[in-house]
Design a protein around this motif. Structure first.
Motif, mmCIF file in Angstrom:
data_model
loop_
_atom_site.group_PDB
_atom_site.id
_atom_site.type_symbol
_atom_site.label_atom_id
_atom_site.label_comp_id
_atom_site.label_asym_id
_atom_site.label_seq_id
_atom_site.Cartn_x
_atom_site.Cartn_y
_atom_site.Cartn_z
ATOM 1 N N ARG A 82 0.821 -1.220 0.000
ATOM 2 C CA ARG A 82 0.000 0.000 0.000
ATOM 3 C C ARG A 82 0.851 1.264 0.000
ATOM 4 O O ARG A 82 0.310 2.380 0.088
ATOM 5 C CB ARG A 82 -0.931 0.023 1.227
ATOM 6 N N ASP A 83 2.171 1.123 -0.053
ATOM 7 C CA ASP A 83 3.048 2.285 0.165
ATOM 8 C C ASP A 83 3.085 3.277 -0.989
ATOM 9 O O ASP A 83 3.044 2.895 -2.170
ATOM 10 C CB ASP A 83 4.495 1.826 0.440
ATOM 11 N N LYS A 84 3.220 4.541 -0.599
ATOM 12 C CA LYS A 84 3.530 5.619 -1.544
ATOM 13 C C LYS A 84 5.008 5.934 -1.346
ATOM 14 O O LYS A 84 5.439 6.270 -0.243
ATOM 15 C CB LYS A 84 2.659 6.828 -1.228
ATOM 16 N N VAL A 85 5.781 5.782 -2.426
ATOM 17 C CA VAL A 85 7.243 5.874 -2.326
ATOM 18 C C VAL A 85 7.757 7.068 -3.127
ATOM 19 O O VAL A 85 7.270 7.328 -4.234
ATOM 20 C CB VAL A 85 7.895 4.579 -2.889
ATOM 21 N N LEU A 86 8.744 7.756 -2.586
ATOM 22 C CA LEU A 86 9.442 8.802 -3.337
ATOM 23 C C LEU A 86 10.870 8.343 -3.609
ATOM 24 O O LEU A 86 11.578 7.926 -2.690
ATOM 25 C CB LEU A 86 9.481 10.115 -2.524
ATOM 26 N N GLU A 87 11.269 8.434 -4.878
ATOM 27 C CA GLU A 87 12.676 8.219 -5.224
ATOM 28 C C GLU A 87 13.274 9.550 -5.678
ATOM 29 O O GLU A 87 12.725 10.193 -6.576
ATOM 30 C CB GLU A 87 12.839 7.200 -6.358
ATOM 31 N N VAL A 88 14.399 9.925 -5.108
ATOM 32 C CA VAL A 88 15.134 11.107 -5.574
ATOM 33 C C VAL A 88 16.306 10.607 -6.413
ATOM 34 O O VAL A 88 17.157 9.863 -5.906
ATOM 35 C CB VAL A 88 15.622 11.970 -4.391
ATOM 36 N N ASP A 144 3.908 18.467 -2.598
ATOM 37 C CA ASP A 144 2.522 18.241 -3.052
ATOM 38 C C ASP A 144 2.013 16.851 -2.731
ATOM 39 O O ASP A 144 0.810 16.654 -2.579
ATOM 40 C CB ASP A 144 2.429 18.370 -4.584
ATOM 41 N N GLN A 145 2.898 15.874 -2.748
ATOM 42 C CA GLN A 145 2.488 14.477 -2.553
ATOM 43 C C GLN A 145 2.856 13.941 -1.173
ATOM 44 O O GLN A 145 2.534 12.812 -0.843
ATOM 45 C CB GLN A 145 3.120 13.578 -3.628
ATOM 46 N N ALA A 146 3.536 14.743 -0.376
ATOM 47 C CA ALA A 146 3.987 14.292 0.959
ATOM 48 C C ALA A 146 2.783 14.124 1.882
ATOM 49 O O ALA A 146 1.745 14.757 1.650
ATOM 50 C CB ALA A 146 4.967 15.307 1.526
ATOM 51 N N PRO A 147 2.883 13.304 2.926
ATOM 52 C CA PRO A 147 4.052 12.537 3.337
ATOM 53 C C PRO A 147 4.155 11.188 2.615
ATOM 54 O O PRO A 147 3.181 10.705 2.050
ATOM 55 C CB PRO A 147 3.802 12.318 4.828
ATOM 56 N N PHE A 148 5.331 10.593 2.685
ATOM 57 C CA PHE A 148 5.607 9.312 2.024
ATOM 58 C C PHE A 148 5.850 8.213 3.056
ATOM 59 O O PHE A 148 6.399 8.465 4.125
ATOM 60 C CB PHE A 148 6.844 9.445 1.125
ATOM 61 N N ASP A 149 5.468 6.995 2.684
ATOM 62 C CA ASP A 149 5.755 5.833 3.538
ATOM 63 C C ASP A 149 7.231 5.468 3.450
ATOM 64 O O ASP A 149 7.822 4.978 4.414
ATOM 65 C CB ASP A 149 4.939 4.620 3.070
ATOM 66 N N ARG A 150 7.786 5.649 2.253
ATOM 67 C CA ARG A 150 9.172 5.269 2.020
ATOM 68 C C ARG A 150 9.818 6.334 1.130
ATOM 69 O O ARG A 150 9.174 6.813 0.192
ATOM 70 C CB ARG A 150 9.257 3.922 1.262
ATOM 71 N N ILE A 151 11.107 6.634 1.394
ATOM 72 C CA ILE A 151 11.870 7.551 0.533
ATOM 73 C C ILE A 151 13.229 6.909 0.265
ATOM 74 O O ILE A 151 13.878 6.390 1.182
ATOM 75 C CB ILE A 151 12.055 8.950 1.197
ATOM 76 N N ILE A 152 13.629 6.911 -0.991
ATOM 77 C CA ILE A 152 14.945 6.389 -1.356
ATOM 78 C C ILE A 152 15.668 7.471 -2.150
ATOM 79 O O ILE A 152 15.083 8.098 -3.038
ATOM 80 C CB ILE A 152 14.811 5.054 -2.134
ATOM 81 N N VAL A 153 16.922 7.709 -1.798
ATOM 82 C CA VAL A 153 17.718 8.722 -2.484
ATOM 83 C C VAL A 153 18.867 7.984 -3.155
ATOM 84 O O VAL A 153 19.580 7.216 -2.499
ATOM 85 C CB VAL A 153 18.250 9.783 -1.497
#
Ligand code: SAH
Length: 218
Positions: A82-88, A144-153
């Protein structure tokens, strides 16, 4: 014959074997990496080396990460369905494609417009419809989309950027390389608790630097 070209099945088996021997043991991560063909994210001669456990050059002077590092980072991120993930650091789009198999939605951001456009085309061709690729300075995250369950840089900063820490949900996990760009960096995992942040150091890595602002050609 020993020197006969490897079949697709043999090549995949070798690729997965190399990942396992480097510590990628999570079966969900391994099956995502089995489904996503790394050659799709490489051009020209480099596509022929897609199944080697090595970083390779992509456009804009950037690099596609080493598959075992992609696997270990994805495993450390412990993505849930179910996670919303951000990749930088979209780069080639390969890491985002792996994440798309494990998460509900993936946002990926890069400071090079060309890399974002090329990745989008690959995502479309592969029918990976749960990825949104955007051009921007990812050190500010994606408010705009925060917060995230997971973030990867996937580019190295000297410290975890404050806006990214702020955009992580309580209970969330962020995985990123920290340290100076010209030396060996540390891959760290940050867990956000109700009280604050817990940090653990995973292993030494080497990534291109996280650079502020959009790339000049944009
Ligand atoms: N994850 C990629 C590899 C990334 S290489 C893959 O799977 O192929 C690191 C990327 O980070 C480069 O494409 C670089 O342009 C990008 N980058 C560096 N600084 C950035 C910033 N501030 N915001 C967004 N992207 C950045």
């Amino acid at each position: 014959m020993n020197d006969a070209p490897a079949s697709n099945a043999e090549r995949t088996m070798q690729f997965l074997f190399a990942l396992r021997s480097k510590g990628v043991t999570d079966t969900r991560v391994l099956s995502a990496m089995e489904r996503i063909d790394r050659a799709r994210f490489l051009r020209g001669l480099f596509a022929g080396r897609a199944y080697e456990d090595t970083p390779l050059p992509i456009a804009c002077g950037q690099t596609i990460s080493q598959p075992s590092v992609v696997g270990l980072m994805t495993q450390a991120l412990d993505v849930q369905p179910r996670d919303k993930v951000l990749e930088v650091g979209t780069g080639s789009g390969y890491q985002a494609a792996i994440l798309s198999q494990l998460a509900r939605r993936v946002y990926t951001i890069d400071r090079h417009k060309r890399l974002v456009q090329e990745s989008r085309a690959v995502f479309e061709a592969m029918d990976l419809t749960n990825i949104t690729a955007l051009t921007g300075d990812g050190s500010f995250g994606l408010p705009d989309q925060a917060p995230f369950d997971r973030i990867i840089v996937t580019a190295a900063a000297e410290d975890p950027p404050g806006p990214l820490l702020a955009q992580l949900k309580p209970g969330g996990i962020m995985v990123l390389p920290v340290g100076q760009s010209d030396t060996v960096q540390s891959l760290i995992r940050v867990r956000r608790t109700e009280e604050g942040f817990d940090y653990d150091e995973l292993r030494p890595v080497r990534f291109v630097p996280l650079i502020e602002g959009l790339a000049p050609e944009n």
